[in-house]
Scaffold this active site. Structure first.
Site, PDB file in Angstrom:
ATOM      1  N   HIS A   1       0.830  -1.212   0.000  1.00  0.00           N
ATOM      2  CA  HIS A   1       0.000   0.000   0.000  1.00  0.00           C
ATOM      3  C   HIS A   1       0.864   1.261   0.000  1.00  0.00           C
ATOM      4  O   HIS A   1       0.660   2.168  -0.823  1.00  0.00           O
ATOM      5  CB  HIS A   1      -0.914  -0.016   1.225  1.00  0.00           C
ATOM      6  CG  HIS A   1      -1.841   1.157   1.306  1.00  0.00           C
ATOM      7  ND1 HIS A   1      -3.115   1.138   0.796  1.00  0.00           N
ATOM      8  CD2 HIS A   1      -1.671   2.397   1.836  1.00  0.00           C
ATOM      9  CE1 HIS A   1      -3.696   2.309   1.008  1.00  0.00           C
ATOM     10  NE2 HIS A   1      -2.834   3.095   1.637  1.00  0.00           N
ATOM     11  N   GLU A   2       1.826   1.306   0.916  1.00  0.00           N
ATOM     12  CA  GLU A   2       2.655   2.505   1.021  1.00  0.00           C
ATOM     13  C   GLU A   2       3.607   2.648  -0.165  1.00  0.00           C
ATOM     14  O   GLU A   2       3.945   3.763  -0.569  1.00  0.00           O
ATOM     15  CB  GLU A   2       3.438   2.490   2.338  1.00  0.00           C
ATOM     16  CG  GLU A   2       2.562   2.457   3.585  1.00  0.00           C
ATOM     17  CD  GLU A   2       1.554   3.594   3.633  1.00  0.00           C
ATOM     18  OE1 GLU A   2       1.803   4.665   3.038  1.00  0.00           O
ATOM     19  OE2 GLU A   2       0.500   3.409   4.277  1.00  0.00           O
TER      20      GLU A   2
ATOM     21  N   HIS B   1       1.870   4.682  -2.793  1.00  0.00           N
ATOM     22  CA  HIS B   1       1.995   6.125  -2.554  1.00  0.00           C
ATOM     23  C   HIS B   1       3.403   6.605  -2.905  1.00  0.00           C
ATOM     24  O   HIS B   1       3.574   7.636  -3.573  1.00  0.00           O
ATOM     25  CB  HIS B   1       1.707   6.443  -1.081  1.00  0.00           C
ATOM     26  CG  HIS B   1       0.288   6.234  -0.667  1.00  0.00           C
ATOM     27  ND1 HIS B   1      -0.777   6.759  -1.357  1.00  0.00           N
ATOM     28  CD2 HIS B   1      -0.240   5.571   0.400  1.00  0.00           C
ATOM     29  CE1 HIS B   1      -1.907   6.432  -0.738  1.00  0.00           C
ATOM     30  NE2 HIS B   1      -1.607   5.710   0.328  1.00  0.00           N
TER      31      HIS B   1
END
Length: 454
Positions: free
Chosen positions: A21-22, A25
């Protein structure tokens, strides 16, 4: 040992999903030219960190293991007087709204891509699963009334071809959520012929509520997996079966005059008859024979049941569905989309009261399922990671302040109005979002504990 395995399995799931997920980003932020100051796995105080790259980004592990974050150069975080003019051009809030949308949306998108990747790998490899062959339904069930009699092979559900039992179950789940009847295309061998009879049956699902989807809702409809005939396996020495004269290879035809269509029926009847005399009609090497056996009483978890100490095969027919890489990718993408839509619908039904909030699960339940699937095997474990990744992606897109979905809502308003949401409104909304998340977490933990107790 089992507890340790559960903890490790949960740690791997959590670590993989947070990092993916990170990374979404982080990679899109770098692609958009934004300077990333820190990439953290975990929240709170940093307990270990190293700096890498031209920007000397800090890669950190933080003390609270739930979650993670990517910290970018952001004017809202404090005084930037010491930041060089070149770096100020890379500050987050100075980017166009479309770049900010891309950076925020990249996290949930990464979770969806991970699910697609895992499903595609599994579909390409081939997953051994039960064949969609039906067991004979009881006469009063909806399936029987619709015309099913057992031994049918389901080839399509609602017009969509299927290969395995999980496909059948999944499509029926969607029909229950959408409150639409289920249409099954089935085929079964015709007597005295090598051909197959094709049939289409429609099964109403009005009697099944969304809350029942975690239980045996298929059984309530009368739909169950076909099981092999009741042919006895190994006989335990000195048990009731051996004392009655039963032998390995005996085909059980009936018990007390009641037909026994499969091994599961025999097991169910024996378990329900502790201490009762049973007259068993069987075929031994093609010759009819009758014996009497009395199941001995046994107790487990306070429940009394009967047993005759004989092995009875009950495993269903298994198939391994292989797909070409492209077909697997298409199937994986559709699976991810359908699961996401179903999750959103379930959330919506919780909000309007059609589905109980007891369905909200937290870290304890996820850890439990992680341990269970890890013990079953790597295929089940990877499938579990894919499903949790989808759930994480969907939940992060909910329009709750402090989540990615809340930020995307702000930026959508900015696109429509031409100006950003005010800092005062954002601060108030953030506090409200934290309150909502804390409430959801308390509900989830309460449900987790209640499940363990019950």
């Amino acid at each position: 040992m089992m507890l340790l395995q559960t903890i490790l399995a949960f740690a791997v799931v959590l670590g993989v999903l947070v990092i993916v997920h990170e990374l979404g980003h982080y990679l899109v932020a770098r692609w958009c030219g934004v300077k990333v100051l820190r990439f953290s796995v975990g929240m709170g105080k940093v307990i270990y960190s190293r700096r890498f790259g031209a920007d000397q980004t800090e890669w950190a592990i933080s003390i609270l293991p739930l979650g993670g974050y990517v910290k970018m150069l952001d004017a809202r975080d404090g005084d930037l007087d010491e930041v060089s003019p070149e770096d100020m051009k890379r500050e987050f809030t100075r980017q166009s709204v479309w770049r900010r949308i891309a950076i925020v949306a990249a996290g949930p998108l990464a979770n969806f891509l991970l699910a697609i990747f895992l499903f595609a790998c599994l579909y390409s490899y081939g997953i051994p699963e039960p064949a969609p062959k039906l067991r004979a339904p009881a006469e009063k069930t909806i399936a029987y009334q619709a015309g099913l009699r057992g031994d049918e092979m389901v080839t399509a559900v609602n017009g969509e071809p299927i290969q395995v039992w999980n496909d059948l179950r999944w499509l029926i789940v969607q029909s229950v959520i959408n409150k639409q009847p289920v249409t099954l295309d089935v085929e079964h061998a015709t007597a005295g012929s090598s051909g197959k009879l094709l049939q289409t049956v429609t099964i109403p699902v009005d009697s099944i509520s969304a809350e029942e989807l975690e239980g045996d809702f298929l059984g309530k409809l009368g739909i169950d997996l076909a099981r092999p005939p009741a042919i006895l396996g190994q006989i335990v020495p000195d048990g009731p079966a051996m004392q009655a004269g039963l032998q390995q290879g005996d085909l059980i035809v009936s018990v007390n005059g009641m037909p026994i269509p499969d091994g599961l029926s025999l097991v169910e009847l024996v378990r329900a008859s502790p201490g009762k005399n049973l007259k068993i009609d069987l075929l031994r090497r093609g010759q009819p024979l009758s014996v009497n056996v009395t199941p001995e009483e046994a107790t487990k978890d306070g429940q009394v049941f009967g047993r005759i100490k004989v092995e009875v095969p009950m495993a269903p027919d298994m198939v391994t569905a292989h797909n070409s890489p492209f077909a697997a990718l298409v199937k994986a993408t559709k699976k991810t989309w359908d699961t996401s839509v179903l999750t959103v619908k379930m959330v919506g039904k919780m909000i309007i009261g059609e589905v109980s909030w007891k369905n909200v699960t937290g870290p304890i339940t996820i850890a439990d399922y992680a341990g269970q699937t890890a013990r079953i095997g790597w295929i089940s474990y990877l499938s579990f990671i894919a499903f949790v990744s989808i759930s994480l992606g969907v939940m992060n897109l909910l329009p709750i302040p402090v989540l990615d979905g809340g930020l995307l809502l702000y930026y959508s308003v900015e696109v429509l109005t031409g100006r950003p949401v005010s800092e005062r409104f954002g601060a108030i909304a953030q506090r409200a979002g934290i309150g909502i998340l804390m409430t959801l977490m308390l509900v989830a933990v309460f449900n987790d504990i209640n499940r363990l107790i019950s």
